[in-house]
Design an enzyme around this catalytic site. Structure first.
Site, mmCIF file in Angstrom:
data_model
loop_
_atom_site.group_PDB
_atom_site.id
_atom_site.type_symbol
_atom_site.label_atom_id
_atom_site.label_comp_id
_atom_site.label_asym_id
_atom_site.label_seq_id
_atom_site.Cartn_x
_atom_site.Cartn_y
_atom_site.Cartn_z
ATOM 1 C CG ASP A 24 -1.686 1.263 1.441
ATOM 2 O OD1 ASP A 24 -1.653 2.137 0.548
ATOM 3 O OD2 ASP A 24 -2.346 1.390 2.491
ATOM 4 C CE LYS A 87 -1.762 6.855 -3.509
ATOM 5 N NZ LYS A 87 -2.281 5.963 -2.458
ATOM 6 C CD GLU A 187 -5.119 3.508 -2.480
ATOM 7 O OE1 GLU A 187 -5.999 4.256 -2.007
ATOM 8 O OE2 GLU A 187 -3.983 3.915 -2.806
ATOM 9 C CG ASP A 211 -9.051 5.142 1.985
ATOM 10 O OD1 ASP A 211 -8.617 5.701 3.019
ATOM 11 O OD2 ASP A 211 -8.303 4.593 1.153
HETATM 12 P P1 ADP Z 1 -3.040 7.582 4.007
HETATM 13 O O1 ADP Z 1 -3.987 6.613 3.384
HETATM 14 O O2 ADP Z 1 -3.300 9.014 3.603
HETATM 15 O O3 ADP Z 1 -1.613 7.212 3.819
HETATM 16 P P2 ADP Z 1 -3.663 6.567 6.699
HETATM 17 O O4 ADP Z 1 -4.749 5.675 6.296
HETATM 18 O O5 ADP Z 1 -2.417 5.960 7.210
HETATM 19 O O6 ADP Z 1 -3.330 7.651 5.595
HETATM 20 O O7 ADP Z 1 -4.281 7.537 7.839
HETATM 21 C C1 ADP Z 1 -3.494 8.441 8.545
HETATM 22 C C2 ADP Z 1 -4.409 9.295 9.428
HETATM 23 O O8 ADP Z 1 -5.072 8.475 10.383
HETATM 24 C C3 ADP Z 1 -3.656 10.360 10.195
HETATM 25 O O9 ADP Z 1 -4.326 11.605 10.105
HETATM 26 C C4 ADP Z 1 -3.725 9.822 11.627
HETATM 27 O O10 ADP Z 1 -3.673 10.868 12.581
HETATM 28 C C5 ADP Z 1 -5.062 9.149 11.631
HETATM 29 N N1 ADP Z 1 -5.201 8.200 12.741
HETATM 30 C C6 ADP Z 1 -4.403 7.151 13.028
HETATM 31 N N2 ADP Z 1 -4.811 6.526 14.162
HETATM 32 C C7 ADP Z 1 -5.907 7.207 14.596
HETATM 33 C C8 ADP Z 1 -6.778 7.072 15.731
HETATM 34 N N3 ADP Z 1 -6.589 6.117 16.643
HETATM 35 N N4 ADP Z 1 -7.800 7.951 15.858
HETATM 36 C C9 ADP Z 1 -7.971 8.930 14.955
HETATM 37 N N5 ADP Z 1 -7.200 9.119 13.884
HETATM 38 C C10 ADP Z 1 -6.168 8.271 13.710
HETATM 39 MG MG MG Z 2 -4.572 4.976 2.408
#
Ligand code: ADP
Ligand code: MG
Length: 618
Positions: A24, A87, A187, A211
């Site tokens: 991913d 990205k 995705e 998502d």
């Molecule tokens: P991307 O797909 O953009 O790479 P992710 O799916 O990894 O991103 O999501 C990252 C986001 O999720 C960040 O803003 C992070 O702060 C938030 N996040 C991670 N854990 C938690 C949680 N326990 N509660 C709320 N938000 C969270």
């Molecule tokens: Mg993602």
């Protein structure tokens, strides 16, 4: 797809010796996953703690490149040399990203609006493909350390809305990182697979994948039938995510500790300190009702209720996108069978309940929302490796399908990346008078000549009544059914003579071969381009050689002996250059000749005009 034997009784499955991994490649975070004992899992860091690799690349002063958590620390200390959100730049031209330039803390190259963007780091330029390759290399290192063996094959996920350029850029990044990208998977498709949705061939359903990541929101509506994932619609907001939730809390904390917005803007490290604490608070509030901390020596506090009030408009925006996606997909709310949650921000209780209320369904959230896409990618990889029985997962044709026409040319009937099932046809005629039989040879591949593509089969349409060449009307239909079986049907329309064959997946092609053939078509495209460039340069040079000789002849009186000699030498150089294969050399010789002769040409023109004036003496 069609012609790829993912699983066949006759044993022609291609089994790879090494594992195929799932990746991913996220905007904020990236992950790598693989299968163990039939279950997918995400590989964690050396400490065994964190599966997320922040999608951040830092270029240190000593020239070293750091990726992930260590690079993230430099976002504040060294923003110009710390690349994040790359990205967002994949497959984009400068014009595409002009409007969002202010979003990036690093320099995006802006000299040419049409060509693909580059990022400037110190005195070097990097393409988004190279930067993504840095992230992929880190993931590759991580999993190789875990498995204790080299890994070369991968499935990489991309957003469903990614276009061909963006998908190709992702493929290229993989290649650059030393990975054979066997498939680019959407995705939302991967997320569904992680929950086992679509793995049952008999199943037919429509699902919504919601998502919400760090900086982006995507909603996809998928129809799944007989293992085919069709994207009915996508919607979203490319600048809406968990980062915006952090901002809401950060603003509150700043106010509580008596810090003005101006102070935050001026003091970057204070701003970052508040933002980091805000993110900690946000994550805590996914579990607890209240969070307390300290900013600049002053206590700050936020309740879940206050947080929810602050982010409610943001959550509502995501639900508006969902409504739009349903409208575009022409699917009613009641037709949605399942809802899947993806992305770290779906851990926020208000997001979860908002989605549940909107769709009127409890969403799938049992898996870690950060990991679900990577886990699904690993399952897809496992399917490609032939490890999942009786499963044919198809969404698009990976290679073009067509027939041989006069001169050995490939005539594509179903282009690569078409959806399956699919049907397409075209009409042909004969090239010889009285032709009674017509051979129809079916090929797969991207090259212009069938000899470079892969032959899938052939048959002969017999008994065409004798007619002059060009008169018969032969209709050829390609039909790919959901099982990936291609049927080719030929019919002479004037006489009704008809013939058909099934091209079964036993004629299949391994993923490996497919990857090679695609690479071939790309590398040969470069060769084709090189040859075209060379021919164009030679043409230009030949024109110049002709006019150069004429120029010397016509202006023999005006030019000095030295000028004539130099011009002649430059013409000889150019002629020699045209005999090489080096188009740059030819261009250089053209430029030198032009540079030297253009002042002479001006003078010659002046002389001619003066002469004409003299002639016109009144
Ligand atoms: P991307 O797909 O953009 O790479 P992710 O799916 O990894 O991103 O999501 C990252 C986001 O999720 C960040 O803003 C992070 O702060 C938030 N996040 C991670 N854990 C938690 C949680 N326990 N509660 C709320 N938000 C969270
Ligand atoms: Mg993602």
């Amino acid at each position: 797809m069609a012609i790829i034997p993912i699983n066949l009784q006759d044993g022609s499955i291609v089994k790879f010796a090494d594992s195929i991994i799932g990746i991913d490649l996220g905007t904020t975070n990236s992950l790598v996953a693989c299968m163990q004992d039939g279950q997918p899992y995400c590989v964690k860091d050396a400490a065994g703690k964190n599966a997320l690799v922040p999608s951040v690349v830092h270029f240190a002063a000593d020239g070293s490149v750091v990726v992930g958590e260590a690079a993230r620390a430099h976002l504040i200390t060294d923003p110009a040399n710390t690349i994040y959100s790359v990205k967002r730049l994949m497959g984009k031209s400068y014009r595409d990203v002009e409007d969002i330039q202010g979003f990036f803390g690093y320099k995006i190259l802006d000299d040419d609006t049409e060509s693909l963007v580059k990022v400037r780091v110190k005195d070097r330029y990097f393409t988004p493909v190279e930067l993504s390759a840095d992230i992929l290399r880190e993931l590759k290192r991580r999993i190789e350390a875990e498995l204790g063996q080299p890994v070369t094959r991968a499935v990489i996920t991309v957003p469903a809305y990614f276009n061909d350029n963006q998908r190709q850029a992702t493929r290229d990044a993989g290649k650059l990182a030393g990975l054979d990208v066997l498939r680019i998977v959407n995705e939302p498709t991967a997320a569904a697979l992680a929950y086992g949705i679509g793995l049952d061939p008999g199943q037919s359903e429509i699902i919504a994948v919601y998502d919400l990541g760090g900086g982006t929101f995507d909603i996809s509506i998928l129809q799944i039938q007989d293992g085919i994932f069709e994207v009915l619609a996508t919607n979203g907001d490319t600048f809406l995510g968990g980062d915006d939730f952090d901002q809401v809390i950060a603003a509150l904390f700043a106010a509580q500790s008596g810090i003005s917005a101006d102070t935050v803007a001026a003091d970057k490290s204070l701003g970052q300190e508040i933002r980091l604490l805000a993110e900690t608070a946000k994550k805590a509030l996914s579990q607890s009702e209240v969070f307390e901390g300290i900013v600049a020596g002053k206590p700050v506090r936020i309740t879940r209720a206050a947080f929810e009030q602050g982010i409610e408009p943001l959550v509502r925006r995501t639900l508006d996108c969902c409504a739009n996606a349903l409208r575009d997909a022409k699917v009613g709310l009641d037709k949605i069978d399942k809802v899947v949650l993806v992305g770290g921000s779906t851990r926020v209780p208000l997001v979860k309940s908002g989605v549940a209320d909107f769709f009127g369904k409890t969403p799938f959230d049992a898996l870690d929302p950060d990991e679900v896409v990577a886990l699904g990618a690993a399952i897809q990889a496992d399917i490609l490796a032939g490890n999942q029985k009786d499963l044919l997962l198809l969404d698009i044709t990976p290679l073009s399908l067509g027939i041989e026409t006069v001169g050995g040319l490939m005539d594509t009937i179903i282009p690569r990346n078409s959806k399956v099932p699919n049907r397409a046809g075209r009409q042909y005629t004969t090239s010889v008078d009285g032709q009674k039989n017509l051979k129809i040879a079916v090929y797969q591949g991207e090259r212009d000549l069938v000899q470079h593509n892969r032959k899938l089969g052939e048959f002969i349409l017999r008994g065409i009544p004798p007619m002059p060449a060009g008169l018969p009307k032969i209709d050829i239909q390609f039909i790919i059914n959901a099982d990936g079986i291609l049927t080719v049907r030929a019919k002479e329309l004037r006489s009704g003579v008809e013939q058909e064959i099934d091209i079964r997946p036993t004629y299949g092609i391994s993923e490996e071969d497919m990857a090679r053939m695609l690479l071939d078509s790309i590398s040969n495209a470069t060769e084709d381009m090189r040859i075209r460039g060379l021919l164009e340069a030679r043409n230009e040079a030949n024109n110049l050689l002709n006019s150069g000789d004429k120029f010397l002849e016509q202006n023999a009186d005006i030019l000095s002996e030295a000028e004539k000699a130099t011009t002649k030498n430059l013409l000889i150089d150019l002629r020699k250059a045209t005999e090489t294969e080096d188009k740059d050399l030819i261009h250089r010789a053209i430029e030198e000749l032009n540079a030297y002769t253009s002042p002479l040409a001006h003078r010659a023109m002046d002389e001619t005009i003066r002469g004409a004036m003299r002639g016109k003496k009144v």
